[in-house]
Design a protein around this motif. Structure first.
Motif, PDB file in Angstrom:
ATOM      1  N   GLU A 172      50.678  43.919   5.419  1.00  0.00           N
ATOM      2  CA  GLU A 172      50.415  43.259   6.698  1.00  0.00           C
ATOM      3  C   GLU A 172      50.297  44.287   7.815  1.00  0.00           C
ATOM      4  OE1 GLU A 172      52.156  39.600   9.463  1.00  0.00           O
ATOM      5  OE2 GLU A 172      53.109  40.100   7.553  1.00  0.00           O
ATOM      6  N   SER A 173      51.157  45.283   7.805  1.00  0.00           N
ATOM      7  CA  SER A 173      51.101  46.331   8.817  1.00  0.00           C
ATOM      8  C   SER A 173      49.819  47.151   8.687  1.00  0.00           C
ATOM      9  CB  SER A 173      52.321  47.243   8.700  1.00  0.00           C
ATOM     10  OG  SER A 173      52.200  48.359   9.561  1.00  0.00           O
ATOM     11  N   GLU A 174      49.412  47.437   7.455  1.00  0.00           N
ATOM     12  CA  GLU A 174      48.193  48.210   7.233  1.00  0.00           C
ATOM     13  C   GLU A 174      46.965  47.458   7.752  1.00  0.00           C
ATOM     14  OE1 GLU A 174      47.472  51.214   6.077  1.00  0.00           O
ATOM     15  OE2 GLU A 174      49.574  51.754   5.876  1.00  0.00           O
ATOM     16  N   LEU A 175      46.932  46.152   7.555  1.00  0.00           N
ATOM     17  CA  LEU A 175      45.776  45.361   7.977  1.00  0.00           C
ATOM     18  C   LEU A 175      45.782  45.098   9.477  1.00  0.00           C
ATOM     19  CD1 LEU A 175      45.406  42.701   5.131  1.00  0.00           C
ATOM     20  CD2 LEU A 175      43.921  44.643   5.587  1.00  0.00           C
ATOM     21  N   PHE A 176      46.926  44.713  10.022  1.00  0.00           N
ATOM     22  CA  PHE A 176      46.973  44.239  11.405  1.00  0.00           C
ATOM     23  C   PHE A 176      47.677  45.190  12.371  1.00  0.00           C
ATOM     24  CE2 PHE A 176      47.052  40.528   8.531  1.00  0.00           C
ATOM     25  CZ  PHE A 176      45.792  40.025   8.824  1.00  0.00           C
ATOM     26  N   GLY A 177      48.289  46.257  11.826  1.00  0.00           N
ATOM     27  CA  GLY A 177      48.977  47.203  12.679  1.00  0.00           C
ATOM     28  C   GLY A 177      50.369  46.731  13.081  1.00  0.00           C
ATOM     29  N   HIS A 178      51.093  47.549  13.814  1.00  0.00           N
ATOM     30  CA  HIS A 178      52.439  47.164  14.274  1.00  0.00           C
ATOM     31  C   HIS A 178      52.735  47.859  15.595  1.00  0.00           C
ATOM     32  CE1 HIS A 178      53.272  50.880  11.863  1.00  0.00           C
ATOM     33  NE2 HIS A 178      54.021  51.161  12.938  1.00  0.00           N
ATOM     34  N   VAL A 179      53.729  47.322  16.288  1.00  0.00           N
ATOM     35  CA  VAL A 179      54.168  47.936  17.542  1.00  0.00           C
ATOM     36  C   VAL A 179      55.404  48.780  17.260  1.00  0.00           C
ATOM     37  CG1 VAL A 179      53.228  46.066  18.949  1.00  0.00           C
ATOM     38  CG2 VAL A 179      55.604  45.946  18.140  1.00  0.00           C
ATOM     39  N   LYS A 180      55.718  49.647  18.185  1.00  0.00           N
ATOM     40  CA  LYS A 180      56.901  50.508  18.043  1.00  0.00           C
ATOM     41  C   LYS A 180      58.157  49.646  17.924  1.00  0.00           C
ATOM     42  CE  LYS A 180      59.401  54.194  20.433  1.00  0.00           C
ATOM     43  NZ  LYS A 180      59.430  55.071  21.634  1.00  0.00           N
ATOM     44  N   GLY A 181      58.982  49.949  16.920  1.00  0.00           N
ATOM     45  CA  GLY A 181      60.231  49.244  16.720  1.00  0.00           C
ATOM     46  C   GLY A 181      60.105  47.919  15.999  1.00  0.00           C
ATOM     47  N   ALA A 182      58.928  47.631  15.468  1.00  0.00           N
ATOM     48  CA  ALA A 182      58.721  46.352  14.774  1.00  0.00           C
ATOM     49  C   ALA A 182      59.581  46.263  13.521  1.00  0.00           C
ATOM     50  CB  ALA A 182      57.250  46.175  14.420  1.00  0.00           C
ATOM     51  N   PHE A 183      59.871  47.384  12.899  1.00  0.00           N
ATOM     52  CA  PHE A 183      60.712  47.425  11.703  1.00  0.00           C
ATOM     53  C   PHE A 183      61.283  48.828  11.582  1.00  0.00           C
ATOM     54  CE2 PHE A 183      56.229  47.883  10.594  1.00  0.00           C
ATOM     55  CZ  PHE A 183      56.198  49.158  10.039  1.00  0.00           C
ATOM     56  N   THR A 184      62.224  48.995  10.691  1.00  0.00           N
ATOM     57  CA  THR A 184      62.856  50.296  10.501  1.00  0.00           C
ATOM     58  C   THR A 184      61.801  51.328  10.116  1.00  0.00           C
ATOM     59  OG1 THR A 184      64.874  49.223   9.740  1.00  0.00           O
ATOM     60  CG2 THR A 184      64.605  51.579   9.230  1.00  0.00           C
ATOM     61  N   GLY A 185      61.740  52.407  10.846  1.00  0.00           N
ATOM     62  CA  GLY A 185      60.765  53.453  10.565  1.00  0.00           C
ATOM     63  C   GLY A 185      59.533  53.376  11.442  1.00  0.00           C
ATOM     64  N   ALA A 186      59.377  52.275  12.203  1.00  0.00           N
ATOM     65  CA  ALA A 186      58.216  52.137  13.092  1.00  0.00           C
ATOM     66  C   ALA A 186      58.519  52.856  14.399  1.00  0.00           C
ATOM     67  CB  ALA A 186      57.913  50.663  13.337  1.00  0.00           C
TER      68      ALA A 186
END
Length: 606
Positions: free
Chosen positions: A373-387
């Motif tokens: 899901e992150s690879e397809l749609f991206g993520h914001v800072k702090g969305a999950f551990t390691g982001a």
């Protein structure tokens, strides 16, 4: 250069007044390259070894351009005396000459081309604007050939294009002020605009090809006139005027004012003022819609958009790719592993108006479910551990272009739902984001499974199935188009030669094995087998013992087994069940070769 264009005297009046020393006219490298493309195209479409552009230098005639066919005996630069040649009559009469078979023709049975094995001829004169003969355009064949009316029409079109080039050279030397008349005489469309995209010139051929009258075009922003960049994703002025621009050539699909799809070949060059400063562009383009259609219809097309194949099933794929160039509908590609689904997806992208935009492939089966899901749609800072920072997903990276979802049936149901929303609304949220992001992306998907069956199994959403399967394309397996193996072999050999790998080719015995082999890995397996054989043969002709172990075992098994054991659906199904679907184990249980089982499964339709 074009901002002060004015109507001038007619071309006929100009020709009567002009005094031009043709020895001062040089055929530019650009024109020579275009003429080379013309003779190559003619030879391929008509199916002859030799297509030529001849230049008269009385009492001699010179081979100015010659098709790049392996069995073409004529080389560029060769000179012969005109006397006794077919071209002598074409030059003298300034008319077409057709000789279906010189061996049966009293006038031509002693023609020296017969010594080269060439017995049929079709030629037309090439004329300067003042009526003097430049030379001839012709095709020559090693077998009797009546040629056809469609081929004559094709050659006349190319004759007109070459004469238009000659007219351009002739008139540009004699009087620059007649440029508008010259360009209006061309069969190629011409558009010139400045750095602000304001159209300065739009010739008659451009009107005919696009359907837009010049009074609705000249003086306006080209993006406003055509509704979007005329060049689609390849437009160099999308983000504002560049400081300079390289010479560009590319095919593309456009929509006319009436909404008809047309395929054109575009050539783009920068314009500079007297100080060398970049001030705009001039584009020339020609309509090749009917030419491509005729080539496909006649079955003479050996490749299209980087895809190699001449089988009728592949010609149908080419038609679909061409037809998809004028729209942005989702496409689903099905086919076995190794058939070239990503290559077809890239061809659809490149043939479309998005061709200059990004093409982003995603192998859905290769990405871990937790990161998909992150690879397809991206993520914001702090969305999950390691982001530790925000990241754009593949959808954002593909904005303005195409996203290719390979093995789409491996998408989890949660991701399928989010994908459905993107297709419906053009928006999505990055992982951990509160705001929606809008994207303009074309979706092309692919799988080696039966997508409809995956829906029936509950593995794939029915609503998403209808969204991505708008235009289905099936890529046939290699075993169903064996006649393409020779073409693919030649293609991969040429690539190997370009990479420095030497070889004198494949022996008939080795080629026979390769044609008979069922190729469960399809084109990908074929390419690997060719590379292996080239390494093993060390530059010599590839023999059967140079082939891979897989091919040699298959051939030995086929030769030693004698009569093949007859298989039946019940025993095959039972063996597959016991082996857990492993075909190699099932073949051993049935005491047959793996290739035999593959052939049985390929031909069995319950």
């Amino acid at each position: 250069m074009y901002s002060n264009l004015k109507a001038t005297s007619s071309p006929k009046h100009f020709i009567m007044q002009a005094q031009v020393n043709k020895k001062d006219l040089r055929i530019t490298d650009e024109i020579a390259n275009r003429w080379q493309s013309i003779v190559n195209t003619m030879a391929e479409i008509i199916g002859v070894p030799s297509a030529l552009i001849m230049k008269v230098d009385a009492p001699f005639i010179e081979v100015f351009r010659s098709s790049e066919m392996s069995n073409n005996p004529y080389e560029i630069g060769e000179r012969e005396r005109l006397a006794g040649l077919y071209c002598k009559k074409v030059v003298r009469t300034r008319s077409k000459l057709l000789v279906p078979n010189a061996l049966k023709d009293k006038e031509w049975k002693k023609n020296q081309d017969i010594e080269l094995g060439m017995i049929s001829y079709l030629g037309f004169p090439l004329l300067w604007p003042d009526g003097e003969v430049f030379g001839t355009i012709c095709v020559v064949d090693s077998k009797e050939n009546e040629f056809g009316q469609s081929y004559e029409k094709l050659m006349v079109k190319f004759k007109e294009l070459i004469e238009a080039h000659l007219a351009l050279l002739y008139k540009s030397v004699s009087d620059r002020t007649n440029l508008e008349d010259i360009l209006d005489d061309l069969t190629e469309g011409i558009i010139a605009h400045d750095k602000d995209r304001r159209i300065l010139f739009f010739n008659r051929a451009a009107e005919e090809i696009t359907g837009y009258p010049r009074e609705d075009v000249v003086g306006k922003d080209c993006h406003e006139v055509f509704g979007e960049p005329f060049c689609g994703g390849r437009c160099s002025f999308k983000e504002g005027p560049p400081d300079s621009m390289d010479h560009l050539e590319y095919p593309m699909n456009i929509l006319t004012k009436k909404g008809d799809a047309r395929r054109i070949e575009m050539t783009l060059s920068e314009r500079k003022d007297d100080t060398g400063r970049f001030v705009g562009v001039i584009a020339s383009f020609r309509d090749v819609t009917d030419l491509i259609g005729l080539t496909i219809q006649l079955g003479n097309l050996k490749s299209f958009a980087g895809i190699v194949g001449q089988d009728p099933k592949m010609l149908q794929v080419y038609r679909q790719i061409r037809d998809l160039g004028a729209n942005h509908y989702p496409v689903h590609i099905s086919g076995e592993t190794g058939t070239g689904k990503e290559l077809v997806a890239a061809a659809i992208h490149n043939e479309s108006r998005r061709g200059g935009g990004p093409f982003v492939p995603v192998n859905c089966a290769a990405l871990p479910e937790g990161t998909l899901e992150s690879e397809l749609f991206g993520h914001v800072k702090g969305a999950f551990t390691g982001a530790v920072r925000g990241k754009k997903g593949r959808f954002e990276l593909a904005h303005g272009g195409t996203l290719f979802l390979d093995e789409v049936t491996d998408l989890p149901k949660t991701v399928q739902g989010k994908l459905l929303r993107v297709l419906q609304e053009g928006t999505f949220e990055r992982v951990g984001a509160e705001k929606s992001t809008s994207v303009d992306v074309r979706i092309i998907s692919a799988t080696n499974r039966d997508l409809k069956r995956e829906v029936e199994k509950g593995n794939f959403r029915l609503d998403l199935y209808y969204r991505i399967n708008v235009v289905p394309i099936h890529i046939p397996p290699l075993k169903n188009r064996k006649n393409d193996i020779s073409l693919l072999l030649e293609h991969f050999l040429n690539k190997a030669h370009q990479e420095g790998q030497k070889s004198t080719g494949f022996s008939k015995a080795a080629l026979t094995i390769m044609k008979d082999y069922p190729w469960p890995g399809n084109i990908r397996e074929l390419q690997s087998a060719i590379r292996f054989a080239l390494v093993k043969s060390r530059g010599r002709t590839v023999q059967p013992h140079h082939l891979s172990l897989e091919l040699r075992k298959w051939q030995e098994g086929r030769s030693s087994r004698g009569p093949t054991r007859k298989l039946d659906p019940e025993s095959v199904q039972a063996a597959l069940s016991r082996s857990g679907g492993n075909k190699a184990k099932a073949a051993r249980m049935l005491r047959v070769g793996r290739a035999t089982l593959y052939r049985f499964l390929a031909g069995f339709h319950p």
